[in-house]
Write a protein that holds these residues in place. Structure first.
Motif, PDB file in Angstrom:
ATOM      1  N   ASP A  91       0.828  -1.203   0.000  1.00 33.41           N
ATOM      2  CA  ASP A  91       0.000   0.000   0.000  1.00 33.41           C
ATOM      3  C   ASP A  91       0.859   1.248   0.000  1.00 33.41           C
ATOM      4  O   ASP A  91       0.922   1.971   0.979  1.00 33.41           O
TER       5      ASP A  91
ATOM      6  N   SER B 207       2.094   5.020  -0.687  1.00 36.19           N
ATOM      7  CA  SER B 207       1.358   6.281  -0.721  1.00 36.19           C
ATOM      8  C   SER B 207       1.153   6.705  -2.172  1.00 36.19           C
ATOM      9  O   SER B 207       1.872   6.264  -3.071  1.00 36.19           O
ATOM     10  N   HIS B 208       0.168   7.546  -2.371  1.00 31.51           N
ATOM     11  CA  HIS B 208      -0.195   7.964  -3.719  1.00 31.51           C
ATOM     12  C   HIS B 208      -0.443   9.463  -3.704  1.00 31.51           C
ATOM     13  O   HIS B 208      -1.211   9.958  -2.882  1.00 31.51           O
TER      14      HIS B 208
ATOM     15  N   LEU C  66      -3.763  11.640   5.194  1.00 32.05           N
ATOM     16  CA  LEU C  66      -3.285  12.367   4.020  1.00 32.05           C
ATOM     17  C   LEU C  66      -2.450  13.559   4.420  1.00 32.05           C
ATOM     18  O   LEU C  66      -2.518  14.040   5.536  1.00 32.05           O
TER      19      LEU C  66
ATOM     20  N   LYS D 115      -1.316  13.953  -0.819  1.00 31.48           N
ATOM     21  CA  LYS D 115      -0.609  12.679  -0.716  1.00 31.48           C
ATOM     22  C   LYS D 115      -1.441  11.777   0.188  1.00 31.48           C
ATOM     23  O   LYS D 115      -1.604  12.059   1.376  1.00 31.48           O
ATOM     24  N   LEU D 116      -1.992  10.729  -0.407  1.00 32.44           N
ATOM     25  CA  LEU D 116      -2.751   9.756   0.362  1.00 32.44           C
ATOM     26  C   LEU D 116      -1.755   8.746   0.919  1.00 32.44           C
ATOM     27  O   LEU D 116      -1.159   7.977   0.171  1.00 32.44           O
TER      28      LEU D 116
ATOM     29  N   PRO E 123      -3.648   4.683   0.700  1.00 32.15           N
ATOM     30  CA  PRO E 123      -4.687   4.720  -0.331  1.00 32.15           C
ATOM     31  C   PRO E 123      -5.603   3.495  -0.344  1.00 32.15           C
ATOM     32  O   PRO E 123      -6.716   3.578  -0.849  1.00 32.15           O
ATOM     33  N   GLU E 124      -5.173   2.394   0.221  1.00 31.37           N
ATOM     34  CA  GLU E 124      -5.985   1.179   0.220  1.00 31.37           C
ATOM     35  C   GLU E 124      -6.947   1.111   1.403  1.00 31.37           C
ATOM     36  O   GLU E 124      -7.702   0.159   1.528  1.00 31.37           O
TER      37      GLU E 124
END
Length: 167
Positions: free
Chosen positions: A17, A19-20, A75, A85-86, A89-90
């Motif tokens: 997972d 970060s995104h 975030l 920035k998450l 994200p999952e």
């Protein structure tokens, strides 16, 4: 998670997972509309006053509903780019076991691995951030006329950090 590196089968201690980040220019009105629908009924009412101090939120319900708080772990808003920035994200914010960095700080000393797991960062990245923070603290102490070198050098030595400025 299992991974293979140079033909050697290994178990990864890091989740997949990652970060995104979402660039500000890529956030569309449709994204905002969908987010508003998804958030409808979640979290505190809009007219409810937000906590302003640590004392206001310290004993509040967890996970914290104030995802926009700068101390929330879900975030980050990158001010220099406006990107979001998450960090997880999952996961949904209400499913997080730990949601507030101040709660974690209140517990005191943490291992680099624990911090990495809490922030969804690698151990190496946590070490880099910690080293940079130490050098920044030393520079600020000097700016204020405080001799913080001995204290910071002792901490850095105990943790095995380099004694020269990072490049």
């Amino acid at each position: 998670h299992d991974i293979t590196v140079n033909g050697v089968h290994m178990r990864s201690t890091r989740s997949s997972d990652r970060s995104h980040s979402i660039a500000e220019k890529r956030i569309t009105r449709e994204d905002l509309r969908i987010a508003a629908i998804d958030l409808d009924g979640m979290g505190p009412p809009i007219d409810e006053p937000r906590p302003r101090t640590r004392g206001d939120c310290q004993n509040g319900p967890r996970p914290c509903a104030y995802v926009a708080c700068k101390h929330h772990l879900y975030l980050d808003v990158l001010p220099h780019t406006g990107s979001l920035k998450l960090n997880f994200p999952e996961h949904e914010p209400e499913d997080m076991v730990e949601s507030c960095s101040l709660d974690i700080a209140d517990r005191g000393k943490q291992t680099i691995e624990d911090v990495g797991n809490l922030l969804n960062l690698t151990r190496e990245r946590v070490r880099q951030v910690e080293t940079k923070a130490l050098f920044s603290a030393r520079a600020e102490a000097k700016r204020l006329g405080i001799d913080g070198d001995e204290m910071i050098a002792g901490f850095a030595h105990a943790r095995g950090f380099p004694q020269d400025e990072p490049g």
